[in-house]
Enzyme design. Structure first.
Site, short mmCIF file in Angstrom:
data_model
loop_
_atom_site.label_atom_id
_atom_site.label_comp_id
_atom_site.label_asym_id
_atom_site.label_seq_id
_atom_site.Cartn_x
_atom_site.Cartn_y
_atom_site.Cartn_z
N GLU A 11 0.83 -1.21 0.00
CA GLU A 11 0.00 0.00 0.00
C GLU A 11 0.87 1.26 0.00
O GLU A 11 1.84 1.35 0.74
CB GLU A 11 -0.92 -0.01 1.23
CG GLU A 11 -1.82 1.21 1.31
CD GLU A 11 -2.84 1.12 2.42
OE1 GLU A 11 -3.52 0.08 2.52
OE2 GLU A 11 -2.94 2.08 3.19
N ALA B 41 -8.13 12.26 2.80
CA ALA B 41 -9.30 12.73 3.53
C ALA B 41 -10.10 13.71 2.66
O ALA B 41 -9.53 14.58 2.00
CB ALA B 41 -8.86 13.42 4.81
N LYS C 70 -21.64 -6.15 4.04
CA LYS C 70 -20.81 -5.52 2.99
C LYS C 70 -20.37 -6.58 1.97
O LYS C 70 -20.36 -6.33 0.76
CB LYS C 70 -19.60 -4.86 3.67
CG LYS C 70 -18.58 -4.31 2.76
CD LYS C 70 -17.73 -3.22 3.41
CE LYS C 70 -16.86 -3.65 4.57
NZ LYS C 70 -16.14 -2.54 5.18
#
Ligand code: FAD
Length: 307
Positions: free
Chosen positions: A18, A52, A168
């Site tokens: 990542e 964000a 989910k």
């Protein structure tokens, strides 16, 4: 290529890295230098976070596109509901599709800076499940989701957290990547509870090699991951030597990964923080020693790890 297909086709654990979109030109150079070094380890895929409030929207898409086109690696874009109406979410998804992206990690996102509580944007979505539904309904992306071995910080309780996780998955998440954790027993317990709740898709543990104590404290402060007391004590014993912390952190993460893989984990997702040396050392050692060869029942979605 879709990550769910990559996982299904692989008879060995899948390793992924990542990265986050850097804010400065120097950060950008570091990212591409790290990518260049980590590419040699042939990861199954890499992923790029979404800042964000959608602050990195263009950058996330551009980096994912570039990783795919220039580095020949499969890449996944993280994507959140923060500050966006359904119309805006759709136009970002259209952009991702048009950029040739096949994989999206569908997240709710955290409250924007300065805001304690999560509040749904007017005309937007409240939970990641709704984002998964939106994507699964109208797009062909392979959808991943987040999961929390130590329970999400804002969850009412562990039971409802895994129940919503199962919803989910029901809505179309094809694989899950876990929040970072430092105690494999906690991951094993979570895995048992998630499987019991009907979560059958692959769950890839997320591992952060500790390389810096201040950074570790900042990250765990934000995400709520706990440190076993003995780990805290070992770090404290090295408080006067950043190098010793780094060496110990790499050794700890390598052992953590080896145990997870020996217990049937379908892979490891490394939180690289855009740096290559720790992840390179750990993955190279794992590939030499192949702890997954000792798995009694090779990685299947129903395997539960025991620490
Ligand atoms: P959700 O699944 O929506 O869950 C959020 C909370 O709501 C949980 O407490 C859950 O129990 C509860 N909940 C879910 N459904 C319901 C329901 N129906 N009714 C009541 N309560 C419900 N953040 C970023 O901003 N950018 C990133 O790139 C990013 N990448 C991440 C990658 C990984 C692997 C992980 C683990 C996290 C990442 N995050 C990222 C952080 C993530 O966005 C936050 O942790 C966020 O607070 C939760 O996201 P979620 O998708 O799990 O939310």
């Amino acid at each position: 290529m879709r990550i769910d297909d990559i996982i299904a086709a692989s008879d060995e654990p899948v390793f992924s890295f990542e990265f986050f979109p850097p804010k400065t030109e120097e950060g950008e150079r570091n990212l591409y230098a790290a990518l260049g070094e980590l590419r040699a380890l042939n990861p199954a895929f890499v992923s790029v976070t979404y800042g964000a409030g959608g602050s990195t929207r263009e950058k996330t898409i551009e980096i994912v596109r570039r990783i795919h086109a220039e580095y020949g690696l499969e890449a996944m874009a993280h994507f959140t509901c923060v500050g966006a109406t359904v119309g805006a979410l759709r136009s970002t998804l259209d952009e991702m599709r048009d950029a040739g992206i096949d994989n999206v990690l569908a997240l709710r996102g955290d409250p924007p800076q300065g805001q304690e509580q999560w509040t749904q944007t007017d005309g937007g979505l409240e939970y990641s499940r709704e984002l998964v539904e939106l994507i699964a309904g109208d797009y062909d992306f392979a959808i991943g989701g987040a999961c929390f071995p130590e329970t999400h910080l804002a969850a009412a309780d562990p039971e409802s957290d895994v129940r919503y996780l199962a919803e989910k998955v029901q809505a179309g998440a094809r694989f899950l990547i876990s929040q970072l954790f430092f105690d494999n027993a906690r991951f094993a317990d979570f895995l048992t509870r998630a499987r019991a709740a009907g979560v059958t898709v692959p769950i890839i543990p997320g591992i952060l090699p500790i390389t810096n104590v201040a950074q570790l404290q900042r990250i765990t402060g934000m995400c709520g991951a706990s440190l076993p007391p003995r780990l805290t004590a070992e770090l404290a014993a090295r408080s006067d030597s950043p190098e010793a912390v780094h060496d110990f952190g790499v050794a700890y993460a390598a052992l953590q990964c080896a145990e997870l893989l020996a217990n049937g984990a379908p892979g490891i997702h490394f939180y690289t923080l855009n740096r290559s040396p720790a992840t390179r050392a750990i993955l190279s050692a794992l590939r030499l020693l192949r702890p997954w060869d000792s798995v009694v029942h090779p990685a299947s979605p129903s395997v539960t790890a025991s620490a």
